[in-house]
Design a protein around this motif. Structure first.
Motif, PDB file in Angstrom:
ATOM      1  N   GLN A 152       0.808  -1.215   0.000  1.00  0.00           N
ATOM      2  CA  GLN A 152       0.000   0.000   0.000  1.00  0.00           C
ATOM      3  C   GLN A 152       0.846   1.272   0.000  1.00  0.00           C
ATOM      4  O   GLN A 152       0.348   2.343  -0.326  1.00  0.00           O
ATOM      5  N   LEU A 153       2.090   1.151   0.409  1.00  0.00           N
ATOM      6  CA  LEU A 153       2.926   2.339   0.544  1.00  0.00           C
ATOM      7  C   LEU A 153       3.397   2.838  -0.822  1.00  0.00           C
ATOM      8  O   LEU A 153       3.826   2.052  -1.660  1.00  0.00           O
ATOM      9  N   PRO A 154       3.348   4.131  -1.030  1.00  0.00           N
ATOM     10  CA  PRO A 154       3.751   4.714  -2.323  1.00  0.00           C
ATOM     11  C   PRO A 154       5.270   4.881  -2.405  1.00  0.00           C
ATOM     12  O   PRO A 154       5.801   5.996  -2.395  1.00  0.00           O
ATOM     13  N   TRP A 155       5.974   3.757  -2.487  1.00  0.00           N
ATOM     14  CA  TRP A 155       7.428   3.798  -2.417  1.00  0.00           C
ATOM     15  C   TRP A 155       8.054   4.630  -3.524  1.00  0.00           C
ATOM     16  O   TRP A 155       9.039   5.333  -3.289  1.00  0.00           O
ATOM     17  N   SER A 156       7.517   4.597  -4.733  1.00  0.00           N
ATOM     18  CA  SER A 156       8.129   5.388  -5.810  1.00  0.00           C
ATOM     19  C   SER A 156       8.004   6.883  -5.519  1.00  0.00           C
ATOM     20  O   SER A 156       8.939   7.649  -5.767  1.00  0.00           O
ATOM     21  N   ALA A 157       6.881   7.290  -4.973  1.00  0.00           N
ATOM     22  CA  ALA A 157       6.705   8.711  -4.633  1.00  0.00           C
ATOM     23  C   ALA A 157       7.629   9.114  -3.493  1.00  0.00           C
ATOM     24  O   ALA A 157       8.216  10.206  -3.512  1.00  0.00           O
ATOM     25  N   VAL A 158       7.786   8.238  -2.509  1.00  0.00           N
ATOM     26  CA  VAL A 158       8.690   8.527  -1.390  1.00  0.00           C
ATOM     27  C   VAL A 158      10.122   8.622  -1.903  1.00  0.00           C
ATOM     28  O   VAL A 158      10.863   9.550  -1.565  1.00  0.00           O
ATOM     29  N   SER A 159      10.520   7.663  -2.739  1.00  0.00           N
ATOM     30  CA  SER A 159      11.880   7.693  -3.300  1.00  0.00           C
ATOM     31  C   SER A 159      12.107   8.951  -4.117  1.00  0.00           C
ATOM     32  O   SER A 159      13.174   9.563  -4.046  1.00  0.00           O
ATOM     33  N   ASP A 160      11.112   9.347  -4.888  1.00  0.00           N
ATOM     34  CA  ASP A 160      11.247  10.560  -5.686  1.00  0.00           C
ATOM     35  C   ASP A 160      11.384  11.785  -4.792  1.00  0.00           C
ATOM     36  O   ASP A 160      12.168  12.687  -5.088  1.00  0.00           O
ATOM     37  N   LEU A 161      10.617  11.813  -3.717  1.00  0.00           N
ATOM     38  CA  LEU A 161      10.737  12.946  -2.792  1.00  0.00           C
ATOM     39  C   LEU A 161      12.144  13.032  -2.228  1.00  0.00           C
ATOM     40  O   LEU A 161      12.748  14.100  -2.194  1.00  0.00           O
ATOM     41  N   VAL A 162      12.662  11.900  -1.777  1.00  0.00           N
ATOM     42  CA  VAL A 162      13.982  11.892  -1.151  1.00  0.00           C
ATOM     43  C   VAL A 162      15.076  12.081  -2.193  1.00  0.00           C
ATOM     44  O   VAL A 162      15.882  13.001  -2.123  1.00  0.00           O
ATOM     45  N   HIS A 163      15.104  11.202  -3.174  1.00  0.00           N
ATOM     46  CA  HIS A 163      16.186  11.238  -4.152  1.00  0.00           C
ATOM     47  C   HIS A 163      16.007  12.380  -5.149  1.00  0.00           C
ATOM     48  O   HIS A 163      16.995  12.992  -5.561  1.00  0.00           O
ATOM     49  N   GLY A 164      14.783  12.666  -5.527  1.00  0.00           N
ATOM     50  CA  GLY A 164      14.536  13.780  -6.431  1.00  0.00           C
ATOM     51  C   GLY A 164      14.966  15.096  -5.813  1.00  0.00           C
ATOM     52  O   GLY A 164      15.572  15.944  -6.471  1.00  0.00           O
ATOM     53  N   TYR A 165      14.697  15.267  -4.540  1.00  0.00           N
ATOM     54  CA  TYR A 165      15.107  16.482  -3.841  1.00  0.00           C
ATOM     55  C   TYR A 165      16.626  16.604  -3.844  1.00  0.00           C
ATOM     56  O   TYR A 165      17.181  17.658  -4.140  1.00  0.00           O
ATOM     57  N   ARG A 166      17.284  15.500  -3.513  1.00  0.00           N
ATOM     58  CA  ARG A 166      18.749  15.523  -3.489  1.00  0.00           C
ATOM     59  C   ARG A 166      19.320  15.827  -4.870  1.00  0.00           C
ATOM     60  O   ARG A 166      20.276  16.587  -4.999  1.00  0.00           O
ATOM     61  N   LEU A 167      18.745  15.210  -5.897  1.00  0.00           N
ATOM     62  CA  LEU A 167      19.234  15.462  -7.254  1.00  0.00           C
ATOM     63  C   LEU A 167      19.001  16.903  -7.658  1.00  0.00           C
ATOM     64  O   LEU A 167      19.860  17.537  -8.281  1.00  0.00           O
ATOM     65  N   ARG A 168      17.825  17.445  -7.300  1.00  0.00           N
ATOM     66  CA  ARG A 168      17.532  18.847  -7.642  1.00  0.00           C
ATOM     67  C   ARG A 168      18.476  19.781  -6.876  1.00  0.00           C
ATOM     68  O   ARG A 168      18.944  20.780  -7.410  1.00  0.00           O
ATOM     69  N   GLN A 169      18.769  19.453  -5.622  1.00  0.00           N
ATOM     70  CA  GLN A 169      19.684  20.268  -4.823  1.00  0.00           C
ATOM     71  C   GLN A 169      21.077  20.222  -5.422  1.00  0.00           C
ATOM     72  O   GLN A 169      21.757  21.247  -5.496  1.00  0.00           O
ATOM     73  N   ALA A 170      21.525  19.044  -5.818  1.00  0.00           N
ATOM     74  CA  ALA A 170      22.855  18.912  -6.395  1.00  0.00           C
ATOM     75  C   ALA A 170      22.946  19.672  -7.719  1.00  0.00           C
ATOM     76  O   ALA A 170      23.949  20.339  -7.997  1.00  0.00           O
ATOM     77  N   ALA A 171      21.900  19.601  -8.524  1.00  0.00           N
ATOM     78  CA  ALA A 171      21.884  20.301  -9.815  1.00  0.00           C
ATOM     79  C   ALA A 171      21.874  21.813  -9.620  1.00  0.00           C
ATOM     80  O   ALA A 171      22.540  22.549 -10.358  1.00  0.00           O
ATOM     81  N   SER A 172      21.139  22.300  -8.631  1.00  0.00           N
ATOM     82  CA  SER A 172      21.079  23.757  -8.417  1.00  0.00           C
ATOM     83  C   SER A 172      22.362  24.276  -7.796  1.00  0.00           C
ATOM     84  O   SER A 172      22.684  25.466  -7.922  1.00  0.00           O
ATOM     85  N   ALA A 173      23.130  23.426  -7.124  1.00  0.00           N
ATOM     86  CA  ALA A 173      24.391  23.854  -6.528  1.00  0.00           C
ATOM     87  C   ALA A 173      25.494  24.006  -7.575  1.00  0.00           C
ATOM     88  O   ALA A 173      26.489  24.667  -7.336  1.00  0.00           O
ATOM     89  N   GLU A 174      25.286  23.363  -8.703  1.00  0.00           N
ATOM     90  CA  GLU A 174      26.331  23.432  -9.750  1.00  0.00           C
ATOM     91  C   GLU A 174      26.287  24.688 -10.485  1.00  0.00           C
ATOM     92  O   GLU A 174      25.926  25.590 -10.781  1.00  0.00           O
TER      93      GLU A 174
END
Length: 174
Positions: A152-174
């Motif tokens: 029942q848990l929306p694992w893909s959405a949770v992963s996107d929140l965690v990993h997507g945030y990190r990827l967006r942060q890393a991209a904006s830091a460059e």
């Protein structure tokens, strides 16, 4: 599964057998507790923490049951000190506590009834084989229930929140 109302008449051995059979049926058939929990989620829209706590309760209680089952088996074989009656009293208390958690957090009335009956059966157990059989049946039930909660848990959405945030942060830091 036998009707939840009929659990009171089952001995520890019968309950263990029924829990294993229930776990087997749950492989392909969603438990009513999950149906009710999902319906509750639709009513409030804010139930992620309930699902997370529920999966944690399943994991934690099944892990402890496994450890105590192993300890009882070792004690029965004389491999280590131990008293099955004390281990059974521990399982009784754990089942009572977790029954309250499943009821309060998820309104999982079937699981609450199962744990309440397990508590009563553990309370009267001083035989290692009976203890181990019931603990193993309870483990099987909880692990299969945990799989349904996990589905029942929306694992893909949770992963996107965690990993997507990190990827967006890393991209904006460059």
């Amino acid at each position: 599964m036998a009707a939840i109302e009929s659990l009171d008449g089952l001995s520890a051995t019968e309950l263990a057998r029924e829990l294993r059979a229930c776990a087997g049926r749950m492989i392909a058939n969603e438990p009513e507790d999950i149906v009710r929990l999902r319906a509750r989620k639709l009513d409030t829209g804010r139930e992620f923490s309930v699902w997370e706590y529920t999966i944690g309760y399943c994991m934690n209680l099944s892990d402890v049951a496994s450890v105590l089952r192993d300890q009882a088996a070792c004690a029965a074989r004389g491999e280590e000190a131990g008293d099955v009656a004390t281990l059974a009293r521990t399982m009784e208390r754990l089942c009572i506590w977790y029954a309250g958690q499943f009821e309060t957090t998820g309104k999982m009335t079937d699981t609450e009834a199962i744990l309440t009956r397990c508590a009563a059966c553990f309370a009267g157990t001083d035989d290692a084989d009976v203890f181990c059989d019931l603990a193993r049946g309870l483990e099987r039930y909880l692990v299969q229930l945990m799989f349904w909660v996990d589905r029942q848990l929306p694992w893909s959405a949770v992963s996107d929140l965690v990993h997507g945030y990190r990827l967006r942060q890393a991209a904006s830091a460059e």
